[in-house]
Motif scaffolding. Structure first.
Motif, PDB file in Angstrom:
ATOM      1  N   ARG A  71      -3.787   2.785  16.510  1.00 53.35           N
ATOM      2  CA  ARG A  71      -3.808   1.708  15.535  1.00 53.35           C
ATOM      3  C   ARG A  71      -3.006   2.085  14.316  1.00 53.35           C
ATOM      4  NH1 ARG A  71      -6.726   3.686  11.364  1.00 53.35           N
ATOM      5  NH2 ARG A  71      -7.750   2.161  10.087  1.00 53.35           N
ATOM      6  N   ALA A  72      -2.584   1.092  13.562  1.00 49.67           N
ATOM      7  CA  ALA A  72      -1.921   1.363  12.286  1.00 49.67           C
ATOM      8  C   ALA A  72      -2.986   1.675  11.250  1.00 49.67           C
ATOM      9  CB  ALA A  72      -1.114   0.140  11.851  1.00 49.67           C
ATOM     10  N   PRO A  73      -2.797   2.722  10.431  1.00 51.58           N
ATOM     11  CA  PRO A  73      -3.781   3.035   9.396  1.00 51.58           C
ATOM     12  C   PRO A  73      -3.979   1.865   8.453  1.00 51.58           C
ATOM     13  CG  PRO A  73      -2.207   4.834   9.669  1.00 51.58           C
ATOM     14  CD  PRO A  73      -1.686   3.672  10.460  1.00 51.58           C
ATOM     15  N   GLU A  74      -5.168   1.768   7.869  1.00 52.01           N
ATOM     16  CA  GLU A  74      -5.483   0.661   6.969  1.00 52.01           C
ATOM     17  C   GLU A  74      -4.627   0.715   5.718  1.00 52.01           C
ATOM     18  OE1 GLU A  74      -9.183   2.580   4.432  1.00 52.01           O
ATOM     19  OE2 GLU A  74      -9.593   1.177   6.032  1.00 52.01           O
ATOM     20  N   ALA A  75      -4.423  -0.447   5.120  1.00 50.53           N
ATOM     21  CA  ALA A  75      -3.634  -0.508   3.902  1.00 50.53           C
ATOM     22  C   ALA A  75      -4.338   0.253   2.792  1.00 50.53           C
ATOM     23  CB  ALA A  75      -3.439  -1.973   3.485  1.00 50.53           C
ATOM     24  N   PRO A  76      -3.575   0.924   1.914  1.00 52.72           N
ATOM     25  CA  PRO A  76      -4.197   1.706   0.859  1.00 52.72           C
ATOM     26  C   PRO A  76      -4.884   0.827  -0.165  1.00 52.72           C
ATOM     27  CG  PRO A  76      -1.822   1.590   0.551  1.00 52.72           C
ATOM     28  CD  PRO A  76      -2.120   0.987   1.887  1.00 52.72           C
ATOM     29  N   PRO A  77      -6.025   1.277  -0.687  1.00 51.91           N
ATOM     30  CA  PRO A  77      -6.709   0.517  -1.723  1.00 51.91           C
ATOM     31  C   PRO A  77      -5.961   0.626  -3.038  1.00 51.91           C
ATOM     32  CG  PRO A  77      -7.797   2.618  -1.383  1.00 51.91           C
ATOM     33  CD  PRO A  77      -6.719   2.527  -0.366  1.00 51.91           C
ATOM     34  N   PRO A  78      -6.310  -0.209  -4.030  1.00 52.22           N
ATOM     35  CA  PRO A  78      -5.619  -0.157  -5.318  1.00 52.22           C
ATOM     36  C   PRO A  78      -5.653   1.221  -5.972  1.00 52.22           C
ATOM     37  CG  PRO A  78      -6.984  -2.127  -5.160  1.00 52.22           C
ATOM     38  CD  PRO A  78      -7.298  -1.292  -3.960  1.00 52.22           C
ATOM     39  N   SER A  79      -6.693   2.006  -5.715  1.00 54.45           N
ATOM     40  CA  SER A  79      -6.798   3.318  -6.350  1.00 54.45           C
ATOM     41  C   SER A  79      -5.822   4.328  -5.770  1.00 54.45           C
ATOM     42  CB  SER A  79      -8.228   3.848  -6.223  1.00 54.45           C
ATOM     43  OG  SER A  79      -8.606   3.928  -4.865  1.00 54.45           O
ATOM     44  N   ALA A  80      -5.153   3.978  -4.687  1.00 57.84           N
ATOM     45  CA  ALA A  80      -4.157   4.870  -4.100  1.00 57.84           C
ATOM     46  C   ALA A  80      -2.832   4.124  -4.003  1.00 57.84           C
ATOM     47  CB  ALA A  80      -4.613   5.361  -2.728  1.00 57.84           C
ATOM     48  N   ALA A  81      -2.446   3.449  -5.090  1.00 56.27           N
ATOM     49  CA  ALA A  81      -1.253   2.609  -5.104  1.00 56.27           C
ATOM     50  C   ALA A  81      -0.025   3.401  -4.694  1.00 56.27           C
ATOM     51  CB  ALA A  81      -1.065   2.015  -6.495  1.00 56.27           C
ATOM     52  N   THR A  82       0.805   2.771  -3.876  1.00 59.30           N
ATOM     53  CA  THR A  82       1.974   3.466  -3.346  1.00 59.30           C
ATOM     54  C   THR A  82       3.112   3.581  -4.351  1.00 59.30           C
ATOM     55  OG1 THR A  82       2.813   1.389  -2.429  1.00 59.30           O
ATOM     56  CG2 THR A  82       1.442   2.768  -0.998  1.00 59.30           C
ATOM     57  N   GLY A  83       2.986   2.939  -5.492  1.00 59.63           N
ATOM     58  CA  GLY A  83       4.084   2.978  -6.461  1.00 59.63           C
ATOM     59  C   GLY A  83       3.891   3.987  -7.581  1.00 59.63           C
ATOM     60  N   LEU A  84       2.991   4.961  -7.410  1.00 64.85           N
ATOM     61  CA  LEU A  84       2.699   5.892  -8.505  1.00 64.85           C
ATOM     62  C   LEU A  84       3.894   6.756  -8.885  1.00 64.85           C
ATOM     63  CD1 LEU A  84      -0.901   7.070  -7.491  1.00 64.85           C
ATOM     64  CD2 LEU A  84      -0.270   5.551  -9.380  1.00 64.85           C
TER      65      LEU A  84
END
Length: 335
Positions: free
Chosen positions: A205-218
């Protein structure tokens, strides 16, 4: 076992007791909803387990330990749910055990399509094996996490007996009321530490989308080239994953050497990008006072607590504890 894995386990069990109408023992130090720190006294864990056995029996312990959904929002849940399949989930659990220097571990005895033969045992140099209740709780978490990942037809057989239990069957895999008696008998003889997990093998499966606390734009504010930013966003989707050079090269669609040359021309490396992304993810988690430092370090992919402290201080200029003290949410005192 006074480590943060134990604290996370107790937190899960206490929340599950509340959810299923059972009465947990008084929480230590006035904590509510289960322990929130990285450590919990061994006596606290035993008191919770004994309360479950007294009110519901061993089958209830196995079922409550599966309620990993009740840890949603915690770093440990985030790290485990990043797994793509059962084998990856087990690898993350084993890394969790190493991170906290657990006295006990889960080892793979055999691996095949849709099948894992496992043993829960003491580490080398540790005399005391895990208690049967500890083995049942670990098994429950692995089953619950597997179900949360969408693994189909997941079940378990106790390797030393004919007991078979289907994770989706609340009545105990056809054993109905006899499940408690069978488990109690196996526990009395110390025979609940070997399991065969089986499931319907299918694509990962594809991993779940990251929650806001792990934002990909940091890492976006950094003056990096587009390739480095793309890699950092990939790391931030799942900081707990093993982001090796080869894995990042596959993600970028480049040969290993080509990726290394492209980054070295800008003064960067795969290692520096991963380390920066993990440090920034940890900083985001540290702003939330309720999460334990060790749990955050594990969820962000650091090898152990000293590695987390050392690398975070190198990138941020403060240790995780001092960073939280300076910038984190104020502690809320229960009333």
């Amino acid at each position: 076992m006074q480590d943060f894995a134990s604290a996370a386990m107790v937190r899960l069990l206490v929340r599950a007791m509340h959810a299923h109408g059972l009465a947990p023992p008084p929480a230590p130090h006035g904590l509510h909803g289960g322990p929130q720190g990285s450590r919990v006294p061994l006596a606290c864990k035993r008191a919770v387990v004994e309360a479950i056995l007294r009110q519901g029996g061993p089958a209830m312990l196995l079922r409550l330990a599966q309620r990993v959904d009740l840890l949603q929002g915690d770093p440990v849940h985030r790290a485990l749910m990043g797994a793509a399949d059962m084998a990856a989930l087990l690898a993350r659990w084993q890394r969790l055990e190493r991170y906290v220097h657990s006295r006990h571990q889960v080892s793979v005895q055999a691996l095949g399509p849709g099948r894992l033969q496992l043993r829960h045992h003491a580490r080398a140099g540790v005399a005391q094996p895990p208690l049967p209740t500890e083995s049942l709780a670990v098994l429950g978490v692995l089953l619950g996490a597997g179900k949360a990942l969408g693994v189909r037809a997941l079940g378990v057989e106790m390797a030393a007996s004919r007991l078979r239990w289907d994770a989706d069957d609340r009545q105990g895999g056809g054993l109905a009321g006899d499940l408690d008696g069978r488990l109690a008998q196996l526990m009395a003889h110390g025979r609940v530490d070997q399991w065969v997990l089986h499931w319907q093998a299918s694509g990962a499966r594809a991993p779940e989308a990251p929650p806001p606390s792990a934002a990909t734009g940091l890492c976006d504010p950094l003056p990096w080239p587009p390739l480095a930013h793309a890699l950092a966003r990939h790391v931030l989707q799942d900081p707990a994953a093993p982001h090796t050079v080869d894995a990042l090269a596959r993600q970028a669609g480049l040969a290993r050497r080509s990726l290394q040359r492209a980054l070295s021309g800008t003064g960067l490396s795969c290692r520096s990008i991963v380390a920066e992304a993990r440090a920034r993810a940890a900083a985001q988690w540290l702003l939330q006072e309720r999460h334990g430092l060790a749990e955050i370090g594990f969820a962000c992919g650091f090898a152990d607590q000293p590695h987390f402290t050392r690398e975070f201080a190198r990138h941020v200029g403060l240790t995780p504890a001092r960073y939280r003290q300076a910038f984190g949410e104020p502690v809320q005192t229960p009333r």
